[in-house]
Design an enzyme around this catalytic site. Structure first.
Site, PDB file in Angstrom:
ATOM      1  N   HIS A 121       0.872  -1.180   0.000  1.00  0.00           N
ATOM      2  CA  HIS A 121       0.000   0.000   0.000  1.00  0.00           C
ATOM      3  C   HIS A 121       0.913   1.235   0.000  1.00  0.00           C
ATOM      4  O   HIS A 121       2.016   1.189   0.562  1.00  0.00           O
ATOM      5  CB  HIS A 121      -0.825  -0.057   1.293  1.00  0.00           C
ATOM      6  CG  HIS A 121      -1.896   0.977   1.411  1.00  0.00           C
ATOM      7  ND1 HIS A 121      -1.646   2.274   1.796  1.00  0.00           N
ATOM      8  CD2 HIS A 121      -3.241   0.895   1.229  1.00  0.00           C
ATOM      9  CE1 HIS A 121      -2.783   2.941   1.847  1.00  0.00           C
ATOM     10  NE2 HIS A 121      -3.772   2.131   1.501  1.00  0.00           N
ATOM     11  N   ASP A 198       3.026  -4.319   8.132  1.00  0.00           N
ATOM     12  CA  ASP A 198       1.845  -3.498   7.946  1.00  0.00           C
ATOM     13  C   ASP A 198       0.637  -4.425   8.110  1.00  0.00           C
ATOM     14  O   ASP A 198       0.271  -5.153   7.195  1.00  0.00           O
ATOM     15  CB  ASP A 198       1.893  -2.861   6.550  1.00  0.00           C
ATOM     16  CG  ASP A 198       0.598  -2.141   6.203  1.00  0.00           C
ATOM     17  OD1 ASP A 198      -0.349  -2.163   7.021  1.00  0.00           O
ATOM     18  OD2 ASP A 198       0.530  -1.559   5.100  1.00  0.00           O
ATOM     19  N   GLN A 201      -4.545  -4.852   7.055  1.00  0.00           N
ATOM     20  CA  GLN A 201      -5.542  -5.848   6.642  1.00  0.00           C
ATOM     21  C   GLN A 201      -5.415  -7.140   7.442  1.00  0.00           C
ATOM     22  O   GLN A 201      -6.353  -7.934   7.503  1.00  0.00           O
ATOM     23  CB  GLN A 201      -5.393  -6.173   5.146  1.00  0.00           C
ATOM     24  CG  GLN A 201      -5.578  -4.992   4.221  1.00  0.00           C
ATOM     25  CD  GLN A 201      -6.990  -4.431   4.250  1.00  0.00           C
ATOM     26  OE1 GLN A 201      -7.936  -5.102   4.647  1.00  0.00           O
ATOM     27  NE2 GLN A 201      -7.123  -3.173   3.861  1.00  0.00           N
ATOM     28  N   LYS A 224     -10.348  -0.762  10.764  1.00  0.00           N
ATOM     29  CA  LYS A 224     -10.426  -2.006   9.987  1.00  0.00           C
ATOM     30  C   LYS A 224     -10.545  -3.208  10.926  1.00  0.00           C
ATOM     31  O   LYS A 224     -10.362  -4.355  10.534  1.00  0.00           O
ATOM     32  CB  LYS A 224      -9.204  -2.139   9.090  1.00  0.00           C
ATOM     33  CG  LYS A 224      -9.132  -1.020   8.034  1.00  0.00           C
ATOM     34  CD  LYS A 224      -8.037  -1.251   7.039  1.00  0.00           C
ATOM     35  CE  LYS A 224      -7.531   0.032   6.449  1.00  0.00           C
ATOM     36  NZ  LYS A 224      -8.042   0.305   5.115  1.00  0.00           N
TER      37      LYS A 224
HETATM   38  C1  PLP Z   1      -2.309  -2.667   3.620  1.00  0.00           C
HETATM   39  C2  PLP Z   1      -2.676  -1.300   4.105  1.00  0.00           C
HETATM   40  N1  PLP Z   1      -1.746  -0.518   4.662  1.00  0.00           N
HETATM   41  C3  PLP Z   1      -2.030   0.703   5.134  1.00  0.00           C
HETATM   42  C4  PLP Z   1      -3.290   1.234   5.047  1.00  0.00           C
HETATM   43  C5  PLP Z   1      -3.560   2.602   5.572  1.00  0.00           C
HETATM   44  O1  PLP Z   1      -4.482   2.574   6.599  1.00  0.00           O
HETATM   45  P1  PLP Z   1      -5.107   3.923   7.194  1.00  0.00           P
HETATM   46  O2  PLP Z   1      -5.653   4.676   6.020  1.00  0.00           O
HETATM   47  O3  PLP Z   1      -6.155   3.465   8.123  1.00  0.00           O
HETATM   48  O4  PLP Z   1      -4.007   4.654   7.870  1.00  0.00           O
HETATM   49  C6  PLP Z   1      -4.301   0.480   4.444  1.00  0.00           C
HETATM   50  C7  PLP Z   1      -5.659   1.032   4.297  1.00  0.00           C
HETATM   51  O5  PLP Z   1      -6.259   1.036   3.265  1.00  0.00           O
HETATM   52  C8  PLP Z   1      -3.978  -0.818   3.972  1.00  0.00           C
HETATM   53  O6  PLP Z   1      -4.925  -1.587   3.403  1.00  0.00           O
END
Ligand code: PLP
Lengths: 405, 147
Positions: A121, A198, A201, A224
């Protein structure tokens, strides 16, 4: 333990009573919150609202106790060794920014390398890029195999270059593929690298055990995991958290200040500048306590049944290009309708009140690797039903029919 | 292909949309019927050749990529447009926007209330900011042409 009753589970989400006509399959973006979470947030503001760690009055002490209890709930949920290893922040993005910023010049020196993967991401790419560029740190990227999984052979080869830090996702937010994180941590540690996971998910798929996984950092967002937005967790091992230079300064994170020198408070406060999201932390804690009433294996099984039904139904629809593999999949399916733009597909699904995400899902490097302009993403949660799956399949069929008419 | 040719090919299509398809969309019985027409609109418009899709023509704010070409005929003070998009529904919706303004004079274009007209056509929901379809971006891009 009695069999999992999805209707009983679903009833706890007021959203589905308010919006009964919607099929919500955008859970990877954010999940709905059970009433207990909403109540915990409301109750804090109605009964306890006070700032933490500072008031001389009893109300503040009470709020502090609740806030620290929330930390304790999280710590025991992820089996951290110490309470101070749980740092509250606004979410996975904030946590990754803190780690990338915080390791520069303490762990990472100019000329050092770090290792990321092709399917991250943007939140696990751009913070590193931002700081690595300024500090002369080199980023290597682990490629994927033909079935869109992290190439472990290449991973080992890149580890041989001696990266100081390796950062990867527990579960791909686009494909839903579960990475072999335990194995990846083991290999990284053998190569002498710090490991960052990370878990944005991953956290809702599996209750991660920090002591068993033995990674140095694990981050996730509350929203999430059935919790509120604006709260998240940066878990770090004590000795590694000490290396982190705080990205934010001010407030409770400080021990003493003069214009000559400032000394910082101890962990976890050193990394929690300013007034924290108290209600958010209580909401997250309520979500975790509520979730623990269920057997996670049953939730995972339910999701895998939904997934199986979905994959099965997809085989009957013409011209579907599925990017996600059905094996080792946490409940996310990225797909396209052959030669149609995902924006069109998502719009037609939206007309039928099927909520999915479309586009590149904050993972542009993955899509350039996949050579697709994007995809629609159906992501399932334990409160989704077989009826949701079937309605989505019917809507997809209708979509294909309109697009190819 | 030149801009002149594209303009010449686009003009009658936009006129046809305005004179025939708009009514059909307004009268569509259900959403399926409406979308079938929208998709046909996108198909009718000539595509901009890849070579001509310069980055500065991209309409920012779209999840799918869309390109807008603009020609101001100084002699008659009229504005003409050419459009393309990767996504067919978006292209159809954008074509509706364009058919409303194609051939307008600067003064007409400045005064024209695109949002109001979209509302009249029951297409207002497509204009909301939160939709990543770029229609709002397209509307402001069109408006900029009279500056
Ligand atoms: C794999 C992954 N990393 C990081 C994030 C970022 O999360 P947040 O927007 O809640 O900080 C997400 C959210 O979509 C994600 O799916």
């Amino acid at each position: 333990m009695p069999a999992f009753d999805v209707q009983q589970f679903r009833q706890q989400f007021a959203f589905f009573q308010q919006q009964p006509e919607w099929v919500y399959l955008d859970n990877a973006a954010t999940m709905h919150k059970p009433l207990v979470v909403i109540d915990a947030v409301t109750q804090f503001y109605q009964q306890y609202n006070s700032n933490v760690h500072r008031g001389a009055h009893q109300l503040s002490q009470q709020a502090t106790i609740l806030f620290e209890q929330a930390r304790s709930t999280v710590a025991s949920y992820i089996n951290a060794r110490h309470l101070h290893e749980v740092i509250f922040c606004s979410g996975a993005t904030a946590a990754l920014n803190q780690i990338a910023f915080g390791l520069m010049h303490t762990v990472l020196q100019p000329g050092d390398r770090i290792l990321l993967t092709q399917l991250e991401h943007h939140a696990n790419i751009v913070p590193w890029q931002l700081h690595c560029q300024r500090h002369g740190v080199i980023i290597d990227v682990v490629p994927l195999t033909a079935d869109h999984r992290i190439d472990l052979v290449a991973y080992e080869q890149l580890l041989a270059l001696g990266p100081k830090v390796v950062s990867f996702s527990h579960i791909s937010n686009v494909l839903g593929h579960i990475q072999p994180v335990a194995e990846m941590v083991r290999l990284a540690k053998a190569a002498g690298a710090l490991t960052v996971i990370d878990g944005a998910q991953g956290i809702v798929y599996q209750q991660p055990d920090m002591q068993q996984l033995d990674c140095d950092f694990y981050v996730f967002s509350g929203h999430k995991l059935y919790g509120p937005t604006g709260i998240g967790v940066l878990y770090g091992k004590t000795e590694q958290l000490k290396h982190l230079t705080p990205i934010f300064a001010g407030g409770e994170m400080i021990d003493s200040v003069s214009f000559i020198n400032t000394s910082f408070n101890k962990l976890p406060f050193r990394l929690e500048a300013g007034t924290p999201n108290i209600a958010g932390a209580l909401g997250l804690s309520a979500a975790i306590e509520w979730l623990q009433k269920y057997n996670n294996e049953q939730l995972v099984l339910h999701k895998s049944l939904l997934l199986k039904e979905f994959y099965n139904g997809l085989t009957f629809i013409k011209g579907i290009d599925i990017l996600s593999s059905s094996v080792h999949n946490a409940g996310i399916v990225a797909l396209n309708v052959d030669s149609e733009h995902p924006a069109d597909v998502a719009e037609l699904l939206n007309q039928q009140q099927i909520a999915v995400r479309s586009g590149q899902h904050c993972a542009m490097p993955l899509f350039s690797y996949l050579a697709r302009p994007g995809a629609i993403r159906c992501s399932f949660a334990a409160y989704n039903t077989l009826d949701d799956v079937n309605r989505c399949l019917l809507a997809l069929e209708q979509t294909v029919e309109i697009l190819t008419a | 292909m030149t801009l002149e040719q594209l303009l010449a090919d686009t003009k009658p299509v936009l006129l046809d949309i305005q004179q025939r398809d708009l009514a059909e969309i307004e009268q569509a019985k259900d959403w399926q019927a409406k979308y079938r027409v929208l998709m046909q609109l996108g198909k009718k418009l000539p595509a901009i050749p890849e070579k001509m899709k310069q980055p500065e023509l991209l309409v920012k704010g779209c999840e799918s990529r869309a390109w807008l070409m603009h020609y101001h005929d100084k002699a008659t003070d009229k504005h003409y447009f050419v459009l393309d998009s990767e996504a067919r529904i978006v292209k159809g919706l954008m074509a509706i926007m364009l058919c409303l303004v194609n051939g307008m004079t600067t003064a007409e274009l400045c005064q024209f209330d695109l949002c109001h007209k979209f509302d009249q056509l029951n297409l207002k929901p497509y204009l909301s900011q939160s939709r990543g379809n770029g229609l709002t971006a397209m509307a402001s891009r069109i408006k900029q042409c009279c500056k």
